[in-house]
Write a protein that holds these residues in place. Structure first.
Motif, mmCIF file in Angstrom:
data_model
loop_
_atom_site.group_PDB
_atom_site.id
_atom_site.type_symbol
_atom_site.label_atom_id
_atom_site.label_comp_id
_atom_site.label_asym_id
_atom_site.label_seq_id
_atom_site.Cartn_x
_atom_site.Cartn_y
_atom_site.Cartn_z
ATOM 1 N N GLN A 103 66.457 75.347 8.766
ATOM 2 C CA GLN A 103 66.389 74.884 10.152
ATOM 3 C C GLN A 103 67.592 74.029 10.544
ATOM 4 O O GLN A 103 67.629 73.482 11.642
ATOM 5 N N TYR A 149 66.945 81.108 13.086
ATOM 6 C CA TYR A 149 67.421 79.928 13.817
ATOM 7 C C TYR A 149 68.948 79.823 13.744
ATOM 8 O O TYR A 149 69.599 79.510 14.744
ATOM 9 N N GLN A 150 69.520 80.092 12.582
ATOM 10 C CA GLN A 150 70.971 80.014 12.446
ATOM 11 C C GLN A 150 71.662 81.106 13.253
ATOM 12 O O GLN A 150 72.720 80.873 13.851
ATOM 13 N N GLN A 192 70.471 82.302 16.046
ATOM 14 C CA GLN A 192 70.335 81.862 17.424
ATOM 15 C C GLN A 192 71.380 80.804 17.771
ATOM 16 O O GLN A 192 71.994 80.844 18.842
#
Length: 285
Positions: free
Chosen positions: A131, A153-154, A156
């Motif tokens: 995260q 998440y990375q 994004q």
């Protein structure tokens, strides 16, 4: 399977290099669980194994908090303590000693400014680092090293940063406005010096902007086609010219060889004498 893993690892490394500016030598920050697992799996020297995995030069780091935690685990981890002492020790900013997990979290922070690869076997710690943008995670799995693929998440965060780079920020807007203002002032000064009318000024500015943009982009007004010229034959592929023999010269050379001297014999011209015809009567008298 080994070839597919290597392709996936190269793809992951390219992602972090392009989106989060990772560069060689890659910095790997290890904890005690990772070093202990490498010794159990007999993977060899950490720097060599990690360099082969990432495809580049690496530097392996530990912190004093990690070494201190391993010392507390007893004699069963004495070999791991010796192995960690051979690695480079990274400075942690906190004064009091902390646990290895807290120390690694403090070293990485919120955006991983030092561009560390985190090597750990702790599942909870790996879940936390997924995260955090720009934190690749390494672990030992089935007696081999594994580089985890970037999380959603990375991905994004990488897309958002790319979209921000496509637009100008406030500072770039201000720089552009000051440049335009200076350009207009310089053109106004030149127009007043040459008594240029107000209608001709914007045309001149526009033409200069177009010429500058063409010069920067290396764009020509009209395409120029080069005509193909006829080229001569390749001298290496041509046959050598044969000497032409003149038959008259060969005849003269043979004639000279037959004679005693090399000079031509002069042809002798004979003069015919004209005999006077004497009449028979005159002869008798």
């Amino acid at each position: 399977m080994r070839v597919k893993k290597q392709k996936q690892n190269r793809k992951t490394v390219r992602f972090y290099k392009a989106c989060f500016a990772f560069r060689e030598p890659y910095k790997i920050l290890c904890d005690g669980t990772f070093v202990h697992k490498m010794l159990e799996s007999r993977l060899g020297a950490a720097s060599e194994a990690l360099s082969a995995l990432l495809g580049g030069h690496t530097k392996v780091f530990v912190t004093r908090c990690v070494i201190n935690e391993l010392k507390k685990l007893g004699e069963s981890f004495s070999g791991t303590v010796l192995a960690t002492r051979r690695l480079t020790t990274a400075r942690c900013n906190h004064e009091m000693l902390k646990s290895a997990a807290e120390c690694l979290e403090a070293m990485v922070g919120t955006d991983n400014p030092e561009h560390f690869f985190i090597a750990t076997q702790d599942a909870g710690l790996r879940r936390k680092f997924r995260q955090v943008p720009g934190v690749p995670v390494l672990l030992v799995q089935k007696n081999s090293l594994l580089l985890e693929t970037p999380s959603d998440y990375q991905h994004q965060v990488a897309r958002m940063s790319e979209a921000e780079r496509m637009h100008m920020n406030e500072r770039e807007y201000k720089v552009l406005e000051t440049r335009e203002a200076k350009k207009i002032e310089s053109h106004v000064d030149s127009a007043s010096a040459h008594d240029m009318s107000g209608d001709e000024l914007p045309k001149k500015i526009e033409s200069e902007d177009n010429s500058n943009s063409r010069r920067m982009l290396a764009v020509k007004d009209q395409p120029r086609f080069k005509r193909k010229k006829a080229k001569g034959p390749n001298p290496l592929s041509c046959k050598k010219k044969k000497k032409v023999v003149n038959p008259s010269t060969t005849h003269n050379q043979g004639f000279q060889a037959e004679g005693t001297s090399g000079e031509k014999k002069r042809s002798r011209k004979r003069k015919r004498r004209h005999h006077k015809v004497v009449e028979s009567g005159e002869a008798a008298g």
